[in-house]
Design a protein around this motif. Structure first.
Motif, mmCIF file in Angstrom:
data_model
loop_
_atom_site.group_PDB
_atom_site.id
_atom_site.type_symbol
_atom_site.label_atom_id
_atom_site.label_comp_id
_atom_site.label_asym_id
_atom_site.label_seq_id
_atom_site.Cartn_x
_atom_site.Cartn_y
_atom_site.Cartn_z
ATOM 1 N N GLU A 123 1.031 -1.335 -0.466
ATOM 2 C CA GLU A 123 0.090 0.492 0.229
ATOM 3 C C GLU A 123 0.558 1.135 0.295
ATOM 4 O O GLU A 123 0.361 2.172 -0.358
ATOM 5 C CB GLU A 123 -1.087 0.139 0.993
ATOM 6 C CG GLU A 123 -1.931 -0.823 1.074
ATOM 7 C CD GLU A 123 -3.056 -1.352 2.393
ATOM 8 O OE1 GLU A 123 -2.988 0.359 3.215
ATOM 9 O OE2 GLU A 123 -3.989 -1.922 2.050
ATOM 10 N N GLU A 124 1.879 1.118 0.326
ATOM 11 C CA GLU A 124 2.831 1.906 0.779
ATOM 12 C C GLU A 124 3.468 3.006 -0.583
ATOM 13 O O GLU A 124 3.657 4.056 -0.875
ATOM 14 C CB GLU A 124 3.369 2.687 2.214
ATOM 15 C CG GLU A 124 3.094 2.584 3.175
ATOM 16 C CD GLU A 124 2.632 1.112 3.836
ATOM 17 O OE1 GLU A 124 2.770 0.306 3.119
ATOM 18 O OE2 GLU A 124 2.309 1.009 5.241
ATOM 19 N N SER A 125 3.670 1.416 -1.334
ATOM 20 C CA SER A 125 5.081 1.944 -2.544
ATOM 21 C C SER A 125 3.451 2.088 -3.625
ATOM 22 O O SER A 125 3.971 2.968 -4.105
ATOM 23 C CB SER A 125 5.593 0.518 -2.938
ATOM 24 O OG SER A 125 5.771 0.091 -2.182
ATOM 25 N N GLN A 126 2.542 1.751 -3.643
ATOM 26 C CA GLN A 126 1.394 2.223 -4.433
ATOM 27 C C GLN A 126 0.860 3.619 -4.355
ATOM 28 O O GLN A 126 0.678 4.362 -5.243
ATOM 29 C CB GLN A 126 0.053 1.446 -3.911
ATOM 30 C CG GLN A 126 -0.754 1.332 -4.524
ATOM 31 C CD GLN A 126 -2.321 0.866 -4.313
ATOM 32 O OE1 GLN A 126 -2.371 0.246 -3.756
ATOM 33 N NE2 GLN A 126 -3.458 1.543 -5.186
ATOM 34 N N LYS A 127 1.257 3.970 -2.612
ATOM 35 C CA LYS A 127 0.740 5.304 -2.592
ATOM 36 C C LYS A 127 1.773 6.456 -3.557
ATOM 37 O O LYS A 127 1.697 7.187 -4.183
ATOM 38 C CB LYS A 127 0.471 6.142 -1.191
ATOM 39 C CG LYS A 127 0.343 7.118 -1.196
ATOM 40 C CD LYS A 127 -0.104 6.809 0.210
ATOM 41 C CE LYS A 127 -0.253 9.241 0.404
ATOM 42 N NZ LYS A 127 -0.304 9.052 1.996
ATOM 43 N N GLU A 128 3.294 6.065 -3.450
ATOM 44 C CA GLU A 128 3.733 6.136 -4.287
ATOM 45 C C GLU A 128 4.063 6.180 -5.569
ATOM 46 O O GLU A 128 4.378 7.117 -5.542
ATOM 47 C CB GLU A 128 5.284 5.608 -3.321
ATOM 48 C CG GLU A 128 5.405 6.321 -2.025
ATOM 49 C CD GLU A 128 7.161 6.489 -0.724
ATOM 50 O OE1 GLU A 128 7.814 6.499 -2.331
ATOM 51 O OE2 GLU A 128 7.055 7.529 -0.598
ATOM 52 N N LEU A 129 4.039 5.154 -5.731
ATOM 53 C CA LEU A 129 4.466 4.881 -6.993
ATOM 54 C C LEU A 129 2.572 5.832 -8.325
ATOM 55 O O LEU A 129 3.461 5.997 -9.402
ATOM 56 C CB LEU A 129 3.472 3.395 -7.974
ATOM 57 C CG LEU A 129 5.210 3.103 -8.153
ATOM 58 C CD1 LEU A 129 6.363 3.468 -6.651
ATOM 59 C CD2 LEU A 129 5.186 1.838 -8.981
ATOM 60 N N CYS A 130 1.964 5.480 -7.712
ATOM 61 C CA CYS A 130 0.885 7.194 -7.810
ATOM 62 C C CYS A 130 1.188 8.268 -8.033
ATOM 63 O O CYS A 130 0.645 8.793 -9.171
ATOM 64 C CB CYS A 130 -0.881 6.288 -7.417
ATOM 65 S SG CYS A 130 -0.977 5.332 -7.299
ATOM 66 N N ARG A 131 1.682 8.577 -7.395
ATOM 67 C CA ARG A 131 2.545 10.410 -7.407
ATOM 68 C C ARG A 131 3.470 10.065 -8.481
ATOM 69 O O ARG A 131 3.718 10.876 -8.994
ATOM 70 C CB ARG A 131 3.061 10.044 -5.582
ATOM 71 C CG ARG A 131 3.450 11.541 -6.241
ATOM 72 C CD ARG A 131 3.002 12.943 -5.900
ATOM 73 N NE ARG A 131 3.782 14.243 -6.043
ATOM 74 C CZ ARG A 131 3.500 15.220 -7.197
ATOM 75 N NH1 ARG A 131 1.917 15.191 -7.269
ATOM 76 N NH2 ARG A 131 3.973 16.161 -7.300
ATOM 77 N N LEU A 132 4.321 9.191 -8.727
ATOM 78 C CA LEU A 132 4.702 9.459 -9.786
ATOM 79 C C LEU A 132 4.900 8.915 -11.003
ATOM 80 O O LEU A 132 5.019 9.822 -11.949
ATOM 81 C CB LEU A 132 6.470 7.642 -9.573
ATOM 82 C CG LEU A 132 7.074 8.233 -8.851
ATOM 83 C CD1 LEU A 132 8.036 6.246 -8.679
ATOM 84 C CD2 LEU A 132 8.334 8.652 -8.900
#
Length: 292
Positions: free
Chosen positions: A31-40
């Motif tokens: 979930e934390e990685s997903q949030k950051e990749l959505c920002r990317l």
């Protein structure tokens, strides 16, 4: 904001916690990685080369789900890392058998996933030395690269053995344009970096934001020099996120640091928007032989 950026040396999930005896080295916080990749994705990133391979906790289905949740294409890798992280079978199988395994993952797919590996890597050397087993891995991965025409991407420990890697792979028949020598920024040695570029291979300034290893000011100054000397078309950028503590939630720079902080720094150091597009769009497209 430009679209089509590619990060060329990342880990969406990785697990080196066993050998390192450190739970921080198990990057499995979806979930934390997903949030950051959505920002990317919002920042224009459309593709990430995940260089987690056999023995590093590779999880292709995890990455496929991350693709679906974020819209970012995640390319998979095959091969074996370096000592002491090599699977036991690397010590017993022959060079040809190891090569055959990598070729199969490229041509047929990673077992039970239907996902074909896009590159061979990251495979590497120890600090200031090429161990016997690491040489065996280089032999097998070079063989697989020659047979498939796949790109190879390497790990250098703090930038050491970079020139030796480039010369070795070229001598084994791998085309220089299909070689990425990784972590050259960590050498912090301008002469070494230029000497590797003169071999015609690509290099990674792929630990951006890891200022405890190398200040980003060096990376920016060196990229300015590389551009001046005419080698900027051989450089790719990334951050090499490998730990939970590298994510923003736990106090790290996060995946977006490269776009939000480092690229503006490059502009301050005199690189142009066109040169940033060269690093983030055109060089990856050329090396990977496809657009993001």
């Amino acid at each position: 904001m430009k679209k089509g950026y590619t990060l060329m040396h990342e880990h969406i999930t990785i697990d080196l916690s066993g050998i390192k005896n450190d739970e921080d080295c198990r990057l499995d916080c979806f979930e934390e990685s997903q949030k950051e990749l959505c920002r990317l994705y919002q920042l224009g990133v459309r593709r990430i080369l995940d260089v987690t391979n056999i023995g590093m906790g590779r999880n292709s289905n995890y990455c496929r789900l991350m693709e679906e949740k974020t819209g970012i294409q995640i390319l998979s890798a095959t091969g074996f890392y370096k000592e002491p992280f090599l699977p036991e079978f690397v010590y017993t199988m022959s060079v040809r058998e190891l090569a055959r395994l990598a070729v199969k993952e490229i041509s047929e797919g990673i077992v039970n996933t239907g996902i074909k590996a896009s590159v061979i890597g990251e495979f590497g050397t120890s600090k200031d030395t090429f161990t016997e087993m690491e040489r065996k891995v280089f032999d097998s991965m070079a063989l697989a690269a020659v047979q498939t025409g796949a790109v190879v991407t390497t790990h250098t420990t703090l930038g050491t053995m970079a020139l030796e890697q480039a010369e070795y792979l070229k001598a084994e028949g791998v085309k220089p344009e299909n070689i990425i020598i990784g972590h050259l920024d960590l050498s912090q040695n301008p002469d070494t970096i230029i000497s590797v570029l003169k071999e015609g291979v690509n290099i990674g300034f792929d630990t951006v934001g890891k200022n405890n290893y190398c200040p980003d000011t060096f990376r920016a100054q060196m990229l300015k020099r590389i551009a001046k000397e005419g080698y900027l078309d051989q450089v790719v950028l990334s951050m090499d996120i490998t730990r939970k503590s590298h994510l923003k939630k736990w106090g790290g720079p996060g995946y977006a640091y490269l776009i939000e902080t480092f690229l503006p720094m490059l502009l301050e150091y005199g690189l142009s928007e066109d040169q940033i597009e060269q690093l983030m769009i055109h060089n990856p497209n050329r090396i990977l032989k496809q657009e993001a």
